[in-house]
Design a protein around this motif. Structure first.
Motif, PDB file in Angstrom:
ATOM      1  N   CYS A  42       0.600  -1.301  -0.092  1.00  0.00           N
ATOM      2  CA  CYS A  42      -0.034  -0.133   0.044  1.00  0.00           C
ATOM      3  C   CYS A  42       0.078   1.280   0.071  1.00  0.00           C
ATOM      4  O   CYS A  42       1.754   1.565   1.139  1.00  0.00           O
ATOM      5  CB  CYS A  42      -0.550   0.134   1.001  1.00  0.00           C
ATOM      6  SG  CYS A  42      -2.349   0.925   1.308  1.00  0.00           S
ATOM      7  N   ALA A  43       1.100   2.007  -1.251  1.00  0.00           N
ATOM      8  CA  ALA A  43       1.179   3.298  -1.129  1.00  0.00           C
ATOM      9  C   ALA A  43       0.491   4.517  -0.698  1.00  0.00           C
ATOM     10  O   ALA A  43      -0.569   4.358  -1.452  1.00  0.00           O
ATOM     11  CB  ALA A  43       2.134   3.219  -2.730  1.00  0.00           C
ATOM     12  N   TYR A  63      -8.221  -0.145  -4.226  1.00  0.00           N
ATOM     13  CA  TYR A  63      -7.565  -1.855  -4.084  1.00  0.00           C
ATOM     14  C   TYR A  63      -7.673  -2.759  -5.850  1.00  0.00           C
ATOM     15  O   TYR A  63      -8.929  -2.551  -6.360  1.00  0.00           O
ATOM     16  CB  TYR A  63      -8.298  -2.461  -3.140  1.00  0.00           C
ATOM     17  CG  TYR A  63      -8.589  -3.773  -2.746  1.00  0.00           C
ATOM     18  CD1 TYR A  63      -7.352  -4.442  -1.964  1.00  0.00           C
ATOM     19  CD2 TYR A  63      -8.967  -4.622  -3.401  1.00  0.00           C
ATOM     20  CE1 TYR A  63      -7.213  -5.952  -1.905  1.00  0.00           C
ATOM     21  CE2 TYR A  63      -8.952  -5.953  -3.424  1.00  0.00           C
ATOM     22  CZ  TYR A  63      -8.042  -6.327  -2.306  1.00  0.00           C
ATOM     23  OH  TYR A  63      -7.643  -7.815  -1.775  1.00  0.00           O
ATOM     24  N   GLN A  64      -6.078  -3.289  -6.093  1.00  0.00           N
ATOM     25  CA  GLN A  64      -6.384  -3.950  -7.121  1.00  0.00           C
ATOM     26  C   GLN A  64      -5.960  -5.234  -6.573  1.00  0.00           C
ATOM     27  O   GLN A  64      -4.636  -5.073  -5.847  1.00  0.00           O
ATOM     28  CB  GLN A  64      -5.122  -3.082  -8.148  1.00  0.00           C
ATOM     29  CG  GLN A  64      -5.160  -3.400  -9.452  1.00  0.00           C
ATOM     30  CD  GLN A  64      -4.221  -3.333 -10.359  1.00  0.00           C
ATOM     31  OE1 GLN A  64      -2.957  -3.325  -9.296  1.00  0.00           O
ATOM     32  NE2 GLN A  64      -4.574  -2.856 -11.630  1.00  0.00           N
ATOM     33  N   GLU A  65      -6.620  -5.386  -7.670  1.00  0.00           N
ATOM     34  CA  GLU A  65      -5.716  -7.807  -7.482  1.00  0.00           C
ATOM     35  C   GLU A  65      -4.892  -8.017  -8.363  1.00  0.00           C
ATOM     36  O   GLU A  65      -5.669  -8.238  -9.624  1.00  0.00           O
ATOM     37  CB  GLU A  65      -6.862  -9.145  -7.131  1.00  0.00           C
ATOM     38  CG  GLU A  65      -7.448  -8.641  -5.487  1.00  0.00           C
ATOM     39  CD  GLU A  65      -8.981  -9.918  -5.149  1.00  0.00           C
ATOM     40  OE1 GLU A  65      -9.327  -9.424  -3.884  1.00  0.00           O
ATOM     41  OE2 GLU A  65      -9.167 -10.276  -6.424  1.00  0.00           O
ATOM     42  N   LYS A  66      -3.707  -8.495  -8.044  1.00  0.00           N
ATOM     43  CA  LYS A  66      -3.286  -9.038  -9.760  1.00  0.00           C
ATOM     44  C   LYS A  66      -3.470 -10.717  -9.881  1.00  0.00           C
ATOM     45  O   LYS A  66      -2.717 -10.993  -8.847  1.00  0.00           O
ATOM     46  CB  LYS A  66      -1.835  -8.683  -8.696  1.00  0.00           C
ATOM     47  CG  LYS A  66      -0.916  -6.646  -8.593  1.00  0.00           C
ATOM     48  CD  LYS A  66      -1.455  -6.691 -10.267  1.00  0.00           C
ATOM     49  CE  LYS A  66      -0.667  -5.181  -9.598  1.00  0.00           C
ATOM     50  NZ  LYS A  66      -0.551  -4.201 -11.099  1.00  0.00           N
ATOM     51  N   CYS A 113      -4.499   6.324  -1.996  1.00  0.00           N
ATOM     52  CA  CYS A 113      -4.040   5.655  -1.384  1.00  0.00           C
ATOM     53  C   CYS A 113      -4.353   4.226  -2.618  1.00  0.00           C
ATOM     54  O   CYS A 113      -5.596   3.767  -2.335  1.00  0.00           O
ATOM     55  CB  CYS A 113      -4.736   5.399  -0.036  1.00  0.00           C
ATOM     56  SG  CYS A 113      -4.617   3.691   0.943  1.00  0.00           S
ATOM     57  N   ILE A 114      -3.628   3.999  -2.951  1.00  0.00           N
ATOM     58  CA  ILE A 114      -2.805   3.050  -3.366  1.00  0.00           C
ATOM     59  C   ILE A 114      -3.340   0.843  -2.865  1.00  0.00           C
ATOM     60  O   ILE A 114      -1.445   1.316  -1.875  1.00  0.00           O
ATOM     61  CB  ILE A 114      -2.754   2.525  -5.233  1.00  0.00           C
ATOM     62  CG1 ILE A 114      -2.770   4.125  -5.702  1.00  0.00           C
ATOM     63  CG2 ILE A 114      -2.426   1.818  -6.201  1.00  0.00           C
ATOM     64  CD1 ILE A 114      -2.185   4.105  -6.755  1.00  0.00           C
ATOM     65  N   ALA A 115      -3.631   0.401  -2.694  1.00  0.00           N
ATOM     66  CA  ALA A 115      -3.624  -1.521  -2.708  1.00  0.00           C
ATOM     67  C   ALA A 115      -3.386  -2.584  -2.699  1.00  0.00           C
ATOM     68  O   ALA A 115      -4.112  -2.432  -4.343  1.00  0.00           O
ATOM     69  CB  ALA A 115      -4.117  -1.369  -1.125  1.00  0.00           C
ATOM     70  N   ALA A 130      -5.196  -6.624   3.629  1.00  0.00           N
ATOM     71  CA  ALA A 130      -4.703  -4.664   2.323  1.00  0.00           C
ATOM     72  C   ALA A 130      -4.782  -3.269   3.700  1.00  0.00           C
ATOM     73  O   ALA A 130      -4.991  -2.672   3.187  1.00  0.00           O
ATOM     74  CB  ALA A 130      -6.710  -4.523   1.117  1.00  0.00           C
ATOM     75  N   MET A 131      -6.241  -3.556   4.121  1.00  0.00           N
ATOM     76  CA  MET A 131      -7.004  -2.179   5.257  1.00  0.00           C
ATOM     77  C   MET A 131      -5.646  -2.188   5.919  1.00  0.00           C
ATOM     78  O   MET A 131      -5.086  -0.996   6.443  1.00  0.00           O
ATOM     79  CB  MET A 131      -8.179  -2.730   6.439  1.00  0.00           C
ATOM     80  CG  MET A 131      -9.090  -3.627   4.912  1.00  0.00           C
ATOM     81  SD  MET A 131     -11.202  -3.605   6.174  1.00  0.00           S
ATOM     82  CE  MET A 131     -10.999  -2.596   7.170  1.00  0.00           C
TER      83      MET A 131
END
Length: 779
Positions: A42-43, A63-66, A113-115, A130-131
């Motif tokens: 998380c940045a 929030y993104q799942e790779k 906020c990018i997770a 992520a939280m």
């Protein structure tokens, strides 16, 4: 090169590791959270200045799942991550909701906020990780964040709470609850439960809060090692004089406006008061005008909140526990499979239920692979529902979140796929809104499914609770209005049946609430839910026993797994033929469960009869309907029981002699046949002449029985050894065959055979399995 700082704690049987300083060092704050083998980065970045004229806090969470995190390549045409999925949208909201209230008033710098999930172990959902990562990144970034928060998931099985259970444990258990909290108070609750009591739910929240405290302490330790210098906040201007001026100018107007029960009339009165205030500050600077608008909202909040706390007087005149008038109708849309109109005060929802087959299931491609969902709930919020002009189109984050909340409320009471093998879609269109349209969706969705014939375990109702908190004084409000939501301190939604809670969602606008407040809110919500259920029962108190005439029918049959190949046929030939001929859809699984669906019952019956004919074994002496498929000189082949053929011999067509089969029968002709015999090889002999071709009743066989054949005569004694002797005559008479002629060596007359050679010892004994003629004596 890297100044890496880490903190580790044990949590729910796994190690939680927080690390910073190695990756994304140009961001204001970056934390990599590792839990088991799940890794989330998380940045956080923040704008150093505020845009001119901006009067709101622009926090954006992504929030993104790779797919690579689970060793997968995305499905579909585009082999890369695309726009946010429903799950990613929901987790983004899950992060946003508890951290947003923890920024100070007047802070308007944009924050991003990018997770991102970079590794997924397939056991626990990465949303909790992520939280935690987001909370830690905000805490060390230096922005004025009054955190940190911790986050935990709680399961419940066999009377015990489970901390951060695996995905399988959540499915098998009775609860899936997510809590975010500071060290001192709970900030957010999101849950789905299988009709659990208020005490169990409250205990789960407390259990999660204890875990959150450990996480908060770990984040503080990381911040002590790696936090950046805190931002300097500009001092807030003293606006007390402007506030007094506004209060004298429009205080009475606002108080009078909030006594108007009709929303539209109240809005008009408030707009007049605001216009009056705007005119008073017309000569002020733009900054002072913006401050006056903020003060106007504060003044409205003070007047409304003060009236509730001091006098128990709400905006529309109700008491704190009173529910607005409710009116419910079902079946008012003629062509839908199920419909309901639910109105509570000035909140209204049209809910429709559509039933489909397995083909209509939603395919979901995620970190855990492909999955299929047979229950969908979609929520729409058009701008006319609040009397505004606005964007109308694809659903936003709010609509996705509200729809999922209603989904969680209704999902626990749905029948299993075995009980009700339909795909279910509930659509909620909000046509009026003034408080808790998501709970109106729960009530309307429950009624519309019951109207469609979905056998719910029990009806579900939902209610939104509010909170007014001033110091130690507080008031819990049942069935809050939109204005009470905006001006209050809590939005607490509870849904459930007469037996217990199915979902609970809480969002706090202050720095958390205590267990006492939650207990009072849950007790008051239970009373409200019971009242709403009673009003719903006036429209429909139980599920309809018959489906709509426009809904597809689905019938299931179970066949032996060894018969699946026969039903499908080579290359699917048989099952395609069944679908093409009957018009029904046919689905078969690996266990032999067949689902036949159509809106026409006759089509279902035809397909069912065909399939049963394929798998059923023919019975000797039973009469079947058949169809002539081929004519031959000696009779006709008849297809019966769907997939079996048998022969009707020319002698079994009629009692009278039939010279030519084609004179009596034609290909494609429907006939009735009786099974006379099934030989060991499975060949079936049929008869038409013993069956009434009109009624299908068996007829008495009037054809005289065949005369028995004459017995064969004595064949005489069989000669011994190699000397054959006379065999005797056939048919009762003796015939002398005479001497056997000799054949020559060229294949003509056979010559003398000569003496038989003696067996030598070198030949060895004749084997035991050799034929008799090899074993006999040679003398």
């Amino acid at each position: 090169m890297f100044d890496v700082k880490t903190v580790e704690i044990e949590l729910g049987g796994k190690t939680l590791k927080l690390e910073t300083g190695r990756i994304a060092r140009q961001a204001d704050g970056c934390v990599i959270a590792t839990y088991g083998e799940t890794v989330v980065l998380c940045a956080v970045t923040a704008a150093k200045s505020v845009k001119e004229g901006q009067d709101f806090f622009p926090l954006t969470v992504h929030y993104q799942e790779k797919f690579s995190a689970a060793g997968r390549i995305p499905g579909g045409f585009f082999k890369r991550e695309r726009g946010a999925t429903e799950k990613e949208t929901l987790v983004s909201r899950l992060i946003d909701r508890p951290v947003r209230p923890l920024f100070p008033e007047g802070f308007y710098n944009e924050i991003n906020c990018i997770a991102q999930v970079f590794s997924f172990d397939g056991e626990s959902e990465p949303d909790i990780v992520a939280m935690i990562a987001a909370s830690a990144a905000l805490t060390i970034s230096g922005v004025p964040f009054m955190g940190p928060i911790g986050a935990a998931r709680v399961g419940y099985k066999d009377g015990e709470y489970l901390l951060n259970p695996s995905m399988d444990q959540v499915k098998e258990g009775e609860l899936d609850l997510v809590v975010a909290a500071t060290h001192d108070a709970v900030m957010m609750v999101e849950s789905e439960a299988k009709e659990l009591s208020e005490e169990v739910m409250l205990g789960a929240v407390g259990f999660a809060h204890a875990a959150c405290k450990k996480i908060v302490e770990a984040i503080i330790k990381l911040a002590e090692k790696a936090a950046k210098d805190p931002w300097d906040m500009a001092p807030q201007a003293d606006l007390s004089a402007a506030k007094d001026k506004l209060k004298k100018l429009i205080g009475k107007d606002i108080a009078a406006a909030y006594k108007v029960t009709d929303k539209s009339a109240r809005s008009n009165a408030l707009n007049e008061a605001r216009a009056k205030a705007k005119a008073a500050f017309a000569d002020a600077t733009p900054q002072d005008q913006m401050a006056a608008q903020k003060l106007m909202k504060k003044l409205e909040a003070e007047i409304v909140r003060g009236a509730i706390l001091k006098d128990g007087q709400r905006i529309d005149g109700r008491t704190t526990t009173q529910i607005r008038p409710i009116e419910a109708m079902v079946g008012f849309l003629p062509r839908t499979h199920g419909s309901a109109l639910f109105t509570r005060g000035e909140t209204q929802s049209i809910c429709t239920t559509t039933l489909g087959t397995k083909d209509s299931e939603q395919m979901i491609d995620g970190l855990t692979g492909l999955s299929y969902e047979n229950f969908m709930l979609h929520y729409n919020f058009p701008p006319y529902s609040v009397g505004e002009v606005g964007r109308f189109g694809a659903p936003g984050r709010r609509e996705v979140g509200h729809g999922k909340l209603a989904w969680r409320a209704l999902h626990p009471v749905l029948p299993s796929k075995d009980e009700f093998p339909y795909t279910i879609r509930v659509l909620s269109d909000i046509t009026e809104s003034n408080g808790s349209s998501s709970m109106a969706t729960v009530c309307g969705g429950s009624l519309s499914m019951m109207d469609a014939g979905v056998p719910l375990k029990r009806p579900v109702s939902g209610i939104a609770m509010g909170l007014i908190l001033e110091g130690k004084d507080f008031a819990i409000l049942s069935d809050i209005l939109g204005d009470e939501d905006h001006l209050g301190d809590m939005d607490f939604k509870v849904a459930g049946t007469s037996e217990g809670i199915t979902t609970m969602q809480m969002d706090i606008k202050v720095a958390g609430i205590t267990e006492e407040i939650m207990r009072v809110a849950l007790t008051q919500a239970k009373e409200g839910r019971a009242h709403i259920l009673g009003e719903m029962a006036k429209a429909l108190d139980s599920t309809r026993t018959e489906l709509s005439a426009h809904a597809p029918r689905i019938e299931t049959i179970q066949i032996d797994k060894t018969k699946i190949r026969e039903v499908i046929g080579t290359g699917g030939k048989v099952i395609r033929e069944i679908v093409a001929e009957t018009g029904a859809k046919v689905d078969i699984d690996d266990e032999g469960l067949i689902k036949i669906s159509s809106s026409d019952v006759n089509q279902i019956e035809a397909a069912k009869k065909w399939i049963l004919g394929i798998v059923e074994e023919a019975e000797v002496g039973k009469v079947y309907n058949g169809k002539v498929v081929n004519l031959v000189d000696f009779g006709a082949f008849v297809n019966f029981m769907g997939g079996k053929d048998g022969l009707v011999h020319v002698s079994e067509i009629r009692n009278e002699r039939v010279e030519k089969v084609s004179d009596v029968l034609t290909e494609g002709q429907d006939v009735k046949v009786k099974v006379l015999e099934i030989d060991p090889r499975g060949k079936v002999r049929l008869s038409m002449r013993v069956v009434d071709q009109e009624t299908g009743e068996e007829l008495e066989d009037t054809r005289p029985a065949r005369e028995p054949r004459e017995p064969r005569g004595d064949r005489g004694p069989r000669r011994e050894g190699g000397d054959r002797g006379d065999r005797g005559g056939r048919g009762g008479g003796d015939r002398d065959r005479g001497p056997r002629r000799d054949r020559g060596p060229g294949g003509g007359e056979r010559g003398e055979r000569g003496p038989r050679r003696e067996r030598s010892d070198d030949d060895g004994p004749a084997p035991e399995f050799a034929p008799a003629f090899l074993k006999r004596d040679d003398d």
